[in-house]
Design a protein around this motif. Sequence first.
Motif, PDB file in Angstrom:
ATOM      1  N   GLY A  66       0.813  -1.209   0.000  1.00  0.00           N
ATOM      2  CA  GLY A  66       0.000   0.000   0.000  1.00  0.00           C
ATOM      3  C   GLY A  66       0.846   1.258   0.000  1.00  0.00           C
ATOM      4  O   GLY A  66       2.070   1.214   0.132  1.00  0.00           O
ATOM      5  N   VAL A  67       0.174   2.394  -0.117  1.00  0.00           N
ATOM      6  CA  VAL A  67       0.862   3.674  -0.178  1.00  0.00           C
ATOM      7  C   VAL A  67       1.580   3.987   1.138  1.00  0.00           C
ATOM      8  O   VAL A  67       2.584   4.689   1.147  1.00  0.00           O
ATOM      9  N   ALA A  72      -0.347  -6.821   2.042  1.00  0.00           N
ATOM     10  CA  ALA A  72      -1.489  -7.724   1.951  1.00  0.00           C
ATOM     11  C   ALA A  72      -1.067  -8.881   1.059  1.00  0.00           C
ATOM     12  O   ALA A  72      -0.373  -8.677   0.058  1.00  0.00           O
ATOM     13  N   LEU A  73      -1.454 -10.084   1.443  1.00  0.00           N
ATOM     14  CA  LEU A  73      -1.094 -11.274   0.659  1.00  0.00           C
ATOM     15  C   LEU A  73      -2.379 -11.919   0.172  1.00  0.00           C
ATOM     16  O   LEU A  73      -3.225 -12.329   0.985  1.00  0.00           O
ATOM     17  N   ASN A  74      -2.545 -11.991  -1.132  1.00  0.00           N
ATOM     18  CA  ASN A  74      -3.748 -12.532  -1.780  1.00  0.00           C
ATOM     19  C   ASN A  74      -5.018 -11.870  -1.247  1.00  0.00           C
ATOM     20  O   ASN A  74      -6.014 -12.523  -0.962  1.00  0.00           O
ATOM     21  N   LEU A  86       5.581 -11.091   7.051  1.00  0.00           N
ATOM     22  CA  LEU A  86       5.373 -11.338   5.621  1.00  0.00           C
ATOM     23  C   LEU A  86       5.935 -12.691   5.217  1.00  0.00           C
ATOM     24  O   LEU A  86       5.302 -13.439   4.458  1.00  0.00           O
ATOM     25  N   MET A  87       7.104 -13.061   5.741  1.00  0.00           N
ATOM     26  CA  MET A  87       7.684 -14.379   5.442  1.00  0.00           C
ATOM     27  C   MET A  87       6.795 -15.493   5.970  1.00  0.00           C
ATOM     28  O   MET A  87       6.582 -16.505   5.288  1.00  0.00           O
ATOM     29  N   GLU A  88       6.262 -15.332   7.165  1.00  0.00           N
ATOM     30  CA  GLU A  88       5.380 -16.346   7.741  1.00  0.00           C
ATOM     31  C   GLU A  88       4.104 -16.492   6.920  1.00  0.00           C
ATOM     32  O   GLU A  88       3.642 -17.611   6.654  1.00  0.00           O
ATOM     33  N   ALA A  89       3.520 -15.375   6.490  1.00  0.00           N
ATOM     34  CA  ALA A  89       2.310 -15.424   5.670  1.00  0.00           C
ATOM     35  C   ALA A  89       2.598 -16.092   4.318  1.00  0.00           C
ATOM     36  O   ALA A  89       1.792 -16.895   3.835  1.00  0.00           O
ATOM     37  N   LEU A  90       3.745 -15.779   3.712  1.00  0.00           N
ATOM     38  CA  LEU A  90       4.112 -16.428   2.443  1.00  0.00           C
ATOM     39  C   LEU A  90       4.310 -17.926   2.635  1.00  0.00           C
ATOM     40  O   LEU A  90       3.899 -18.730   1.785  1.00  0.00           O
ATOM     41  N   ARG A  91       4.933 -18.307   3.733  1.00  0.00           N
ATOM     42  CA  ARG A  91       5.189 -19.723   4.005  1.00  0.00           C
ATOM     43  C   ARG A  91       3.866 -20.473   4.179  1.00  0.00           C
ATOM     44  O   ARG A  91       3.677 -21.567   3.629  1.00  0.00           O
ATOM     45  N   LEU A  92       2.924 -19.895   4.917  1.00  0.00           N
ATOM     46  CA  LEU A  92       1.634 -20.549   5.139  1.00  0.00           C
ATOM     47  C   LEU A  92       0.796 -20.606   3.871  1.00  0.00           C
ATOM     48  O   LEU A  92       0.155 -21.613   3.571  1.00  0.00           O
ATOM     49  N   GLU A  93       0.781 -19.514   3.126  1.00  0.00           N
ATOM     50  CA  GLU A  93      -0.050 -19.441   1.914  1.00  0.00           C
ATOM     51  C   GLU A  93       0.463 -20.362   0.807  1.00  0.00           C
ATOM     52  O   GLU A  93      -0.320 -20.936   0.059  1.00  0.00           O
TER      53      GLU A  93
END
Length: 140
Positions: A66-67, A72-74, A86-93
Amino acid sequence: MKFPRKPREPVDINLAPLIDVVFILLLFFVVTTTFTRETQLKVDLPEAVSGTPPEVTKTPLEILVGVDGSFALNGKSLSKNDLASLMEALRLESGGDQSLPVMLSADGKAPHQAVVTAMDAAAKLGFAHLRITTVEAQAQ
């Protein structure tokens, strides 16, 4: 019989032309010298053959920046805007699948640090296919 000798003129070496030549050589070497700047990051810029997007075989992970630098992931906003979350969210997703493409969509006025953090998170987890999305420029 003794002949009168002509008085010898002292021999002087004129240095003005020599100094001119040295300055011209110095100028030549300064102008023709190339300086290389070594960088730690080597970048291979992508080439676009056509304006059509590539065919997507797997569902990509989309990171939105965002500005204000929020992530936000997906489409799901993250509670914290740091590298670890962010790394944890990418790993889970992703479910551990590192072959998934990652699409990075950042606002034009987003902080550069936030974009670099998103790229760093994807790289640390081993994602190799990163795309940065853009919009087509309007003809004026």
